[in-house]
Design an enzyme around this catalytic site. Structure first.
Site, mmCIF file in Angstrom:
data_model
loop_
_atom_site.group_PDB
_atom_site.id
_atom_site.type_symbol
_atom_site.label_atom_id
_atom_site.label_comp_id
_atom_site.label_asym_id
_atom_site.label_seq_id
_atom_site.Cartn_x
_atom_site.Cartn_y
_atom_site.Cartn_z
ATOM 1 C CD GLU A 1 -4.757 6.343 2.304
ATOM 2 O OE1 GLU A 1 -4.551 5.161 2.665
ATOM 3 O OE2 GLU A 1 -3.856 7.180 2.169
ATOM 4 C CG HIS B 1 0.267 6.081 -0.620
ATOM 5 N ND1 HIS B 1 -0.865 6.666 -1.161
ATOM 6 C CD2 HIS B 1 -0.109 5.572 0.585
ATOM 7 C CE1 HIS B 1 -1.877 6.517 -0.314
ATOM 8 N NE2 HIS B 1 -1.450 5.848 0.741
ATOM 9 C CG HIS C 1 -1.703 1.208 1.466
ATOM 10 N ND1 HIS C 1 -3.029 1.320 1.106
ATOM 11 C CD2 HIS C 1 -1.365 2.412 2.027
ATOM 12 C CE1 HIS C 1 -3.471 2.521 1.430
ATOM 13 N NE2 HIS C 1 -2.478 3.205 1.994
ATOM 14 C CD GLU C 2 1.852 3.415 3.705
ATOM 15 O OE1 GLU C 2 2.025 4.486 3.105
ATOM 16 O OE2 GLU C 2 0.872 3.216 4.452
#
Length: 289
Positions: free
Chosen positions: A221, A148, A144-145
């Site tokens: 997100e 980003h 997920h990070e």
């Protein structure tokens, strides 16, 4: 738990300082001496608006590490640290970006990514996250990070913030000038009414602008969740990680980096929330076929 993210907190501080500098140097008086020079005011607004946003972006890694007390690791510190660094680098290679710095900090379950450039970002993980999740779930959070970073979310957020800063800076002075002339009846130059109105408008317009930034943050997100599912080849680890987060005490991030965390819950209005409800994120992942 949201809404004075790194890029907003530092940014607002920079904007405030720049506004003071503009007033001390007499730029406001020069621009508004004989009426509003709209073009010059817009140019100055853009310089200061984007300047504040990009200064905060360039400072983001340093401020983030300082804010949470994160320390960079290289994998030589132990088995867990080695696995963490290797996993982040593996995901970065798969995503086609440079290997980010990896850091650990003490605190409740959370993680964040920041940095001005895709090839030199920072991914930080809390001790609480490592202790409360299994490796599949931690890997999903790391995906997920990394997503980003891959999506360029920090830069996009900076551009959005720069545009909003520009209009906050510009409109607050236009309204201040009008009120100063129409209400305070200042005949020559600008008077106290301009500065009072301008400060109030910057606060009000800044709050409205933060709603737009929060909307984009919620959107990114969902996109980062999908990115994690893509990097891992299945949405199940990310669903499991979010489910576990829903039952944990998350947060522990200072206001300056809250918006960059994996989760951010607060009692604030959803208009100001930088993260969607976990239930909505899980439902979006379950809809992936």
């Amino acid at each position: 738990m949201k809404r004075i993210l790194l890029l907003i907190a530092t940014n607002l501080a920079v904007m405030f300082v720049l506004s003071i500098i503009v007033s001390v140097l007499g730029v406001d008086r020069w621009l508004l001496a004989e009426g509003i020079d709209y073009f010059s005011l817009l140019v100055f607004s853009a310089i200061f608006g984007f300047g504040g946003a990009f200064i905060s972006l360039l400072m983001s890694k340093t401020i983030a590490k300082w804010s949470v007390g994160a320390h960079t690791i290289d994998g030589s510190e132990g088995t867990t640290q080695y696995w963490l660094v290797q996993t982040v680098h593996k995901l970065a290679d798969k995503a086609g970006i440079g290997k980010p710095e990896v850091a650990i900090y003490e605190g409740p379950a959370n993680a964040f990514a920041t940095g001005a450039f895709k090839d030199s970002a920072l991914v930080a993980v809390s001790s609480g996250l490592l202790e409360s999740m299994n490796r599949d779930e931690v890997e999903a959070v790391l995906g997920h990070e990394v997503s980003h970073v891959t999506n360029g979310d920090m830069v996009t957020l900076t551009l959005i913030q720069g545009v909003l800063n520009t209009f906050v800076f510009f409109l607050s002075r236009v309204v201040g000038f009008i009120v100063d002339k129409a209400v305070f009846r200042t005949e020559r130059g600008i008077g106290p009414g301009f500065y009072i109105t301008m400060i109030v408008c910057q606060i009000v317009f800044g709050i409205l602008a933060s709603m737009i930034v929060a909307w984009f943050s919620r959107y990114r997100e969902f996109r980062a969740d999908r990115g994690s599912a893509s990097l891992l080849g299945t949405p199940q680890p990310m669903i499991a990680a979010l489910t576990r987060l829903g039952g944990l005490q998350t947060g522990g991030l200072p206001d300056s980096v809250k918006a960059f965390g994996i989760d951010s819950r607060s009692g604030l209005s959803q208009l100001f929330a930088t993260h969607p409800p976990i239930e909505e994120r899980i439902a979006a992942l379950q809809a992936i076929r």
